[in-house]
Design a protein around this motif. Structure first.
Motif, PDB file in Angstrom:
ATOM      1  N   GLY A  17       0.850  -1.188   0.000  1.00  0.00           N
ATOM      2  CA  GLY A  17       0.000   0.000   0.000  1.00  0.00           C
ATOM      3  C   GLY A  17       0.883   1.233   0.000  1.00  0.00           C
ATOM      4  N   PHE A  18       0.426   2.280  -0.703  1.00  0.00           N
ATOM      5  CA  PHE A  18       1.209   3.520  -0.759  1.00  0.00           C
ATOM      6  C   PHE A  18       0.367   4.686  -0.256  1.00  0.00           C
ATOM      7  CE2 PHE A  18       3.145   0.878  -4.036  1.00  0.00           C
ATOM      8  CZ  PHE A  18       4.490   1.042  -3.767  1.00  0.00           C
ATOM      9  N   VAL A  19       1.013   5.557   0.534  1.00  0.00           N
ATOM     10  CA  VAL A  19       0.386   6.809   0.967  1.00  0.00           C
ATOM     11  C   VAL A  19       1.395   7.920   0.705  1.00  0.00           C
ATOM     12  CG1 VAL A  19      -0.596   8.088   2.905  1.00  0.00           C
ATOM     13  CG2 VAL A  19      -0.918   5.615   2.779  1.00  0.00           C
ATOM     14  N   PHE A  20       0.940   8.991   0.064  1.00  0.00           N
ATOM     15  CA  PHE A  20       1.845  10.073  -0.333  1.00  0.00           C
ATOM     16  C   PHE A  20       1.467  11.361   0.388  1.00  0.00           C
ATOM     17  CE2 PHE A  20       1.271   7.099  -3.822  1.00  0.00           C
ATOM     18  CZ  PHE A  20       2.571   6.731  -4.081  1.00  0.00           C
ATOM     19  N   GLN A  21       2.351  12.345   0.273  1.00  0.00           N
ATOM     20  CA  GLN A  21       2.062  13.661   0.861  1.00  0.00           C
ATOM     21  C   GLN A  21       0.828  14.279   0.196  1.00  0.00           C
ATOM     22  OE1 GLN A  21       5.427  16.261   1.191  1.00  0.00           O
ATOM     23  NE2 GLN A  21       4.171  18.091   1.229  1.00  0.00           N
ATOM     24  N   ALA A  22       0.815  14.269  -1.139  1.00  0.00           N
ATOM     25  CA  ALA A  22      -0.373  14.702  -1.882  1.00  0.00           C
ATOM     26  C   ALA A  22      -1.292  13.487  -1.905  1.00  0.00           C
ATOM     27  CB  ALA A  22       0.008  15.100  -3.298  1.00  0.00           C
ATOM     28  N   PHE A  23      -2.557  13.695  -1.578  1.00  0.00           N
ATOM     29  CA  PHE A  23      -3.414  12.526  -1.323  1.00  0.00           C
ATOM     30  C   PHE A  23      -3.646  11.702  -2.583  1.00  0.00           C
ATOM     31  CE2 PHE A  23      -5.115  16.301   1.155  1.00  0.00           C
ATOM     32  CZ  PHE A  23      -4.172  16.168   2.169  1.00  0.00           C
ATOM     33  N   ASN A  24      -3.553  12.356  -3.768  1.00  0.00           N
ATOM     34  CA  ASN A  24      -3.699  11.638  -5.044  1.00  0.00           C
ATOM     35  C   ASN A  24      -5.035  10.916  -5.176  1.00  0.00           C
ATOM     36  OD1 ASN A  24      -1.139  12.527  -5.606  1.00  0.00           O
ATOM     37  ND2 ASN A  24      -0.141  10.579  -5.193  1.00  0.00           N
ATOM     38  N   LEU A  25      -6.106  11.550  -4.696  1.00  0.00           N
ATOM     39  CA  LEU A  25      -7.441  10.977  -4.911  1.00  0.00           C
ATOM     40  C   LEU A  25      -7.973  11.487  -6.244  1.00  0.00           C
ATOM     41  CD1 LEU A  25      -8.965  11.575  -1.356  1.00  0.00           C
ATOM     42  CD2 LEU A  25      -7.867   9.494  -2.240  1.00  0.00           C
ATOM     43  N   LEU A  26      -8.813  10.691  -6.886  1.00  0.00           N
ATOM     44  CA  LEU A  26      -9.430  11.151  -8.126  1.00  0.00           C
ATOM     45  C   LEU A  26     -10.649  12.002  -7.765  1.00  0.00           C
ATOM     46  CD1 LEU A  26      -9.113   8.049 -10.457  1.00  0.00           C
ATOM     47  CD2 LEU A  26      -7.643  10.055 -10.253  1.00  0.00           C
TER      48      LEU A  26
END
Ligand code: ADP
Length: 239
Positions: free
Chosen positions: A85-94
């Motif tokens: 699983g990956f979680v980034f600083q920018a949430f990167n949701l569509l």
């Protein structure tokens, strides 16, 4: 056996920079590890190599007992999709999708029918069971990051890699997200590896690893924010 194991991993870029220099480290199941170090010390490279997003120049990485070095691109992609699983600083949701659809996306991308129960359980695990129908712009920053964490959890990954997951959040919201990550480890036995530059964030981890110049430069267990900050200050003093 650790869930993620790096054996003498070296990553040298074509420009001659050795971003990682023979790093060996393991991440045990059900533990929360923070990776810290000055800018340019190799944190992102470590995360990318550990997650199979980048290939070491030398050395080996294994995840859940699977040696990544022997895998072709297609199998590596599948392993990332199913086991990480990956979680980034920018949430990167569509933005056009609801929280529920965003969380179900990794399952759809894997060609699986989004399993309703898995999606609802992931939303419940991050405290957003009642927000599944909301689109990202209808949610706060902290809620959006929790949706992103639910998306990371939906495949029941062996490990979650988080790159500055609280970097875009204010202090209070950061603490809620860190508290959630801690609870996922304590209550569900999730394995988490998080890159951060924030000593408070690192203090939520069981273990803090320090990098300088692509090499491990000490570790602390059960450290307070003050102890983490003091170690960082020592590393940043020019030799
Ligand atoms: P950190 O995440 O700790 O800031 P990085 O892993 O991004 O460190 O970078 C480690 C070193 O590798 C730095 O010297 C950086 O300039 C260099 N580096 C990172 N990515 C590349 C790349 N794609 N090409 C060349 N050098 C790189």
């Amino acid at each position: 056996m650790p869930v993620v194991q790096l054996h003498a991993v070296t990553r040298r870029y074509p420009n001659g920079v050795t971003a990682l220099d023979a790093v060996s480290v393991g991440f045990d199941a059900g533990t929360f590890t923070a990776v810290m170090g000055p800018s340019g010390s190799g944190k992102s490279t470590l995360l990318q190599c550990a997650a199979g997003l980048d290939r070491p120049t030398a050395g080996r990485v294994s995840i859940a007992g699977q040696d990544l070095s022997g895998l072709g691109e297609r199998r590596l992609t599948r392993l990332r999709r199913d086991r990480i699983g990956f979680v980034f600083q920018a949430f990167n949701l569509l933005p056009a999708l609801t929280a529920r659809q965003n969380v179900g996306l990794p399952l759809r991308l894997a060609g699986r029918r989004p399993d309703r129960d898995a999606v609802e359980q992931a939303l419940a695990a991050v405290g957003l069971a009642d927000r599944g129908g909301h689109r990202p712009h209808e949610l706060s920053g902290g809620q959006q990051q929790r949706v992103a964490i639910a998306r990371a959890l939906v495949t029941a990954p062996a490990v979650v890699f988080a790159d500055e997951p609280t970097g875009a959040l204010d202090r209070g919201t950061s603490q809620q997200v860190l508290h959630l990550l801690r609870a996922l480890v304590d209550e569900r036995g999730q394995t988490i590896v998080m890159v951060t530059h924030d000593p408070v964030a690192a203090s939520y981890a069981d273990r803090v690893l320090f990098l300088t110049d692509g090499k491990l430069a000490g570790e602390l267990t059960g450290a307070t924010p003050e102890a983490v900050a003091a170690h960082m200050t020592r590393l940043e003093v020019p030799a």
